[in-house]
Scaffold this motif. Structure first.
Motif, PDB file in Angstrom:
ATOM      1  N   THR A   1      22.622   6.201 -37.580  1.00  0.00           N
ATOM      2  CA  THR A   1      24.020   5.926 -37.926  1.00  0.00           C
ATOM      3  C   THR A   1      24.154   4.539 -38.532  1.00  0.00           C
ATOM      4  O   THR A   1      23.547   3.581 -38.042  1.00  0.00           O
ATOM      5  CB  THR A   1      24.922   6.023 -36.678  1.00  0.00           C
ATOM      6  OG1 THR A   1      24.894   7.366 -36.174  1.00  0.00           O
ATOM      7  CG2 THR A   1      26.369   5.649 -37.016  1.00  0.00           C
ATOM      8  N   LEU A   2      24.927   4.438 -39.592  1.00  0.00           N
ATOM      9  CA  LEU A   2      25.270   3.151 -40.200  1.00  0.00           C
ATOM     10  C   LEU A   2      26.751   2.892 -39.969  1.00  0.00           C
ATOM     11  O   LEU A   2      27.584   3.763 -40.200  1.00  0.00           O
ATOM     12  CB  LEU A   2      24.987   3.170 -41.708  1.00  0.00           C
ATOM     13  CG  LEU A   2      23.526   3.274 -42.138  1.00  0.00           C
ATOM     14  CD1 LEU A   2      23.439   3.455 -43.655  1.00  0.00           C
ATOM     15  CD2 LEU A   2      22.749   2.028 -41.709  1.00  0.00           C
ATOM     16  N   ARG A   3      27.067   1.683 -39.499  1.00  0.00           N
ATOM     17  CA  ARG A   3      28.467   1.265 -39.345  1.00  0.00           C
ATOM     18  C   ARG A   3      28.663   0.013 -40.191  1.00  0.00           C
ATOM     19  O   ARG A   3      27.830  -0.885 -40.146  1.00  0.00           O
ATOM     20  CB  ARG A   3      28.804   0.998 -37.884  1.00  0.00           C
ATOM     21  CG  ARG A   3      28.731   2.247 -37.019  1.00  0.00           C
ATOM     22  CD  ARG A   3      29.171   1.984 -35.579  1.00  0.00           C
ATOM     23  NE  ARG A   3      28.980   3.174 -34.766  1.00  0.00           N
ATOM     24  CZ  ARG A   3      27.861   3.450 -34.108  1.00  0.00           C
ATOM     25  NH1 ARG A   3      26.841   2.595 -34.154  1.00  0.00           N
ATOM     26  NH2 ARG A   3      27.754   4.554 -33.414  1.00  0.00           N
ATOM     27  N   TYR A   4      29.770  -0.042 -40.907  1.00  0.00           N
ATOM     28  CA  TYR A   4      29.957  -1.128 -41.845  1.00  0.00           C
ATOM     29  C   TYR A   4      31.429  -1.328 -42.149  1.00  0.00           C
ATOM     30  O   TYR A   4      32.241  -0.405 -42.018  1.00  0.00           O
ATOM     31  CB  TYR A   4      29.201  -0.839 -43.151  1.00  0.00           C
ATOM     32  CG  TYR A   4      29.377   0.586 -43.652  1.00  0.00           C
ATOM     33  CD1 TYR A   4      30.358   0.904 -44.579  1.00  0.00           C
ATOM     34  CD2 TYR A   4      28.574   1.615 -43.162  1.00  0.00           C
ATOM     35  CE1 TYR A   4      30.530   2.204 -45.025  1.00  0.00           C
ATOM     36  CE2 TYR A   4      28.736   2.924 -43.592  1.00  0.00           C
ATOM     37  CZ  TYR A   4      29.716   3.209 -44.519  1.00  0.00           C
ATOM     38  OH  TYR A   4      29.894   4.506 -44.936  1.00  0.00           O
ATOM     39  N   ARG A   5      31.754  -2.555 -42.527  1.00  0.00           N
ATOM     40  CA  ARG A   5      33.117  -2.836 -42.952  1.00  0.00           C
ATOM     41  C   ARG A   5      33.392  -2.130 -44.274  1.00  0.00           C
ATOM     42  O   ARG A   5      32.598  -2.207 -45.205  1.00  0.00           O
ATOM     43  CB  ARG A   5      33.325  -4.337 -43.098  1.00  0.00           C
ATOM     44  CG  ARG A   5      33.315  -5.085 -41.774  1.00  0.00           C
ATOM     45  CD  ARG A   5      33.662  -6.535 -41.948  1.00  0.00           C
ATOM     46  NE  ARG A   5      35.010  -6.711 -42.485  1.00  0.00           N
ATOM     47  CZ  ARG A   5      35.632  -7.886 -42.549  1.00  0.00           C
ATOM     48  NH1 ARG A   5      35.015  -8.965 -42.123  1.00  0.00           N
ATOM     49  NH2 ARG A   5      36.855  -7.976 -43.042  1.00  0.00           N
ATOM     50  N   CYS A   6      34.522  -1.469 -44.327  1.00  0.00           N
ATOM     51  CA  CYS A   6      34.861  -0.743 -45.561  1.00  0.00           C
ATOM     52  C   CYS A   6      36.136  -1.305 -46.186  1.00  0.00           C
ATOM     53  O   CYS A   6      36.804  -0.606 -46.956  1.00  0.00           O
ATOM     54  CB  CYS A   6      34.984   0.757 -45.295  1.00  0.00           C
ATOM     55  SG  CYS A   6      36.160   1.204 -44.005  1.00  0.00           S
ATOM     56  N   ASP A   7      36.458  -2.562 -45.842  1.00  0.00           N
ATOM     57  CA  ASP A   7      37.621  -3.192 -46.462  1.00  0.00           C
ATOM     58  C   ASP A   7      37.227  -3.989 -47.700  1.00  0.00           C
ATOM     59  O   ASP A   7      37.900  -4.933 -48.101  1.00  0.00           O
ATOM     60  CB  ASP A   7      38.366  -4.082 -45.464  1.00  0.00           C
ATOM     61  CG  ASP A   7      37.477  -5.156 -44.844  1.00  0.00           C
ATOM     62  OD1 ASP A   7      36.269  -5.194 -45.174  1.00  0.00           O
ATOM     63  OD2 ASP A   7      37.985  -5.946 -44.022  1.00  0.00           O
ATOM     64  N   ARG A   8      36.096  -3.610 -48.266  1.00  0.00           N
ATOM     65  CA  ARG A   8      35.600  -4.164 -49.527  1.00  0.00           C
ATOM     66  C   ARG A   8      34.925  -3.027 -50.272  1.00  0.00           C
ATOM     67  O   ARG A   8      34.643  -1.971 -49.680  1.00  0.00           O
ATOM     68  CB  ARG A   8      34.627  -5.305 -49.242  1.00  0.00           C
ATOM     69  CG  ARG A   8      33.472  -4.922 -48.331  1.00  0.00           C
ATOM     70  CD  ARG A   8      32.843  -6.144 -47.683  1.00  0.00           C
ATOM     71  NE  ARG A   8      33.795  -6.794 -46.786  1.00  0.00           N
ATOM     72  CZ  ARG A   8      33.562  -7.963 -46.198  1.00  0.00           C
ATOM     73  NH1 ARG A   8      32.429  -8.610 -46.419  1.00  0.00           N
ATOM     74  NH2 ARG A   8      34.459  -8.496 -45.396  1.00  0.00           N
ATOM     75  N   PRO A   9      34.669  -3.138 -51.562  1.00  0.00           N
ATOM     76  CA  PRO A   9      34.038  -2.032 -52.290  1.00  0.00           C
ATOM     77  C   PRO A   9      32.731  -1.612 -51.601  1.00  0.00           C
ATOM     78  O   PRO A   9      31.932  -2.454 -51.194  1.00  0.00           O
ATOM     79  CB  PRO A   9      33.773  -2.627 -53.677  1.00  0.00           C
ATOM     80  CG  PRO A   9      34.804  -3.699 -53.823  1.00  0.00           C
ATOM     81  CD  PRO A   9      34.960  -4.294 -52.449  1.00  0.00           C
TER      82      PRO A   9
END
Length: 207
Positions: free
Chosen positions: A174-182
Motif C-alpha cells: 500500500t502507498l499512502r501520500y498527500r494528494c493536495d498537490r499534482p
C-alpha cells in the motif's frame, strides 16, 4: 371509566414512544453532523433550524416537530426515514449492481475507476476499485489541502509520482501520500493492475 383508563394508557404509550424516538434522534443528528464536520452554527444556517433547538435535540431535551426533522434531514442529505430510525442496532445492508456502479476513465482510457464509495460520504471519504492496462496513467489535479490518498495494490504493480517523488508498490503493498498537490498513478510492468484507492479529504484528516 374504562374509556378514560384506555385513553390514559394510550397517552402514556405515545409519550414513551416520543421519548425513545427523541433519544435515538438526538444520537443520529449528532453523529451525522460530526460526520459532515459541521458545527451547530453551520447546521443551523443550512437547515434553518435554530442552533439552540438543534443543541436541545442532540441532548434529548426536546421532541422536535416533523417539519424540524425534515429540515435537518435535508441539510444532512439523508432520508427522513433514516433520521427517524428507532435503533442504533438497526441492520443496514445496501446492494449496488455492477450496472449501477459509475466508472471514471483516465485521459488515456487505460485506467478505470469504479466508484464503490457511498455517495453520502463523498465530501470527506471516497473509495474506488481501480483497474488498469499496462502503461495506463491517471494524472490528477490537487485535492483540497490536507487530503491523503491510499492505494492498496491487489494485482500487478503501480507507481505513484507526487511532485517528483516516486514510489512503487506491488500486490499486497500500500502507498499512502498527500494528494493536495499534482499526483500521477501509473500501472507499471507488463501485466494489468488492480488496486483499491481511498481518498480521505481534509474534513476527516484535520479532525
Amino acid at each position: 371509566m374504562q374509556d378514560t383508563a384506555t385513553g390514559l394508557e394510550r397517552a402514556r404509550a405515545r409519550d414513551l414512544g416520543a421519548q425513545v424516538l427523541s433519544g435515538q434522534l438526538g444520537k443520529t443528528i449528532h453523529r451525522l453532523r460530526k460526520a459532515y464536520n459541521l458545527s451547530l452554527s453551520e447546521l443551523a444556517e443550512q437547515s434553518g433550524v435554530a442552533k439552540s433547538i438543534i443543541s436541545q435535540i442532540e441532548r434529548n431535551e426536546t421532541n422536535p416537530t416533523l417539519a424540524t426533522i425534515w429540515r435537518l434531514s435535508q441539510a444532512l442529505d439523508v432520508s427522513i426515514e433514516r433520521v427517524l430510525a428507532t435503533s442504533d442496532e438497526e441492520p443496514f445492508i445496501e446492494k449496488t449492481s455492477r450496472a449501477d456502479t459509475p466508472i471514471l476513465l483516465s485521459e488515456d482510457g487505460k485506467v478505470r475507476l469504479a466508484i464503490i464509495g457511498w455517495i453520502k460520504t463523498v465530501e470527506w471519504l471516497q473509495w474506488y476499485d481501480v483497474t488498469a492496462d499496462p502503461g495506463g496513467i491517471l494524472d490528477s489535479d490537487p485535492h483540497q489541502r490536507g487530503s491523503v490518498e491510499s492505494l492498496s495494490v491487489i494485482e500487478g504493480a503501480f507507481e505513484v509520482d507526487v511532485s517528483g517523488e516516486i514510489q512503487r508498490a506491488r500486490a499486497g503493498e500500500t502507498l499512502r501520500y498527500r494528494c493536495d498537490r499534482p499526483h500521477v498513478v501509473r500501472c507499471v510492468g507488463s501485466e494489468p493492475g488492480r488496486a483499491t484507492m481511498v481518498v480521505i479529504m481534509k474534513a476527516a484528516v484535520m479532525e
